[in-house]
Design an enzyme around this catalytic site. Sequence first.
Site: not given
Length: 476
Positions: A157, A278, A284, A291
């Site tokens: 979970h 980025s 970043k 993704e």
Amino acid sequence: MAKLWQKAGSGSGLHPDVEAFLSSLPVDSRLFPEDLECSIAHASMLGEMGILPEAEATAIAAELGKMLAEFEAGSLAVDPDSEDIHSFIEAELTKRLGEAGKAVHAGRSRNDQVAVAFRLHILRAFASTQGLLLDALNAVLALAKNHTGTIMPGYTHLQRAQPVTLAHHLLAWAAALERDASRLADGGKRADECPLGSGALAGSGLPTDREATAKALGFARPSRNTMDAVADRDACVDYAAACSIIAMHLSRACEDIVLWTSTEYAFMGLTDAASTGSSIMPQKRNPDPAELIRGKSARIFGGLQALLVLQKGLPYAYDRDLQEDKELFFDLEDTISGCLKAFAVLVSSLVPDVETLRDSVKEGFLEATDVAEYLVLEGIPFRTAYQASKELVSLCIASGKRLPDLGPSEIAAAHPAFAGPGFDVPGFKAYLDPVACVARRDQAGGPAPRRTKEELARLERFIAEAQTGLGRGRKG
Ligand code: ARG
């Protein structure tokens, strides 16, 4: 230009918009080499069976061979007005050989011609996807090998649950990929039958030899039924289903990677090989490949869905709807290849932060199950032991302490199960050490380093055998 099925010398008659709509040339040009191989096998069989004079059959096969070499060298221009690559090949052969070129189509139809070239392509796609899958699996094993002793939290979970090792977590991905390998192998085996010679749907009245062409092309056997052979696209669906399950697995693993590399988890970094910056935020590093693999799964599932709906309710045998199969298939093939290649690099570029991983098991009472199990070994029924452990955790929460920080009197006060005269507090605490928790979980499939090392060795042997199988497989 007149189509194959039109009166010689007549114009096409088709409205240009319809002609463009019907053409599959931009898509099925990809089957050029496979069609030539199949046409060579067919022409040779026509010669062997005396349907064509031997010399003519040999000349046809030789010219087709020349076309294949020219195609590979990039010197053969495909006429863009052709209806599909199969029509182009016959037209080109006729242009080169005159009357002899017109003879190649005896005993076959475009329906089985398309089916066999496509089938050959599908079989090769099963094998090449298998190769890429094994590479991805290899990358997972290479990382796991260095982390059989790296303690980290396991989750259910998305809540910290029990200590495991990074190797054990990675081997969960590997188990899924191993099943994927078996699905690809299985699909490839089932697809291994040759539709050539099935004609439009009812075979041929000419004395053709389907066993001979099947054998020449390296198939296990001719397909069982000539109507099924031209109507069937199961191999395509099997491939799409196998790719969909692979994509589902990659997507899940990628989600783990996205979480692990986030600032919140900080379990791992990614090298520049598989992360992006980025355009505006200089600090970043983003896990874009993870993704995008996750995103591509949507497209792959869509391909499977489209292939199923395409065939639902189609009357036997061939219908032009089936032309859609190839564009969907090639897209699946390219997409899964891209995903598998990127995944292998992504996994290889993970840099685990061993300390953060280990420290993360210290918060969240991941040893609470082991508290109960310790008591079970002391002869206390599990449910009572569970309650005792729960009390101990509650006491920790109330006092803002971790389990190892509790003193003997606090432990004894939590529940009578800890208060017996012989209760060995140092032994109890040693039992709760995360390294010990993992080490004693040495059942089959468990996280104990002994087990994960065994499993890594088994998977390495599996990969080696599967790779040999691929090398030994069909020609081409
Ligand atoms: N390009 C077509 C396909 O891929 C060729 C088959 C055409 N056959 C026919 N009977 N119209 O399905």
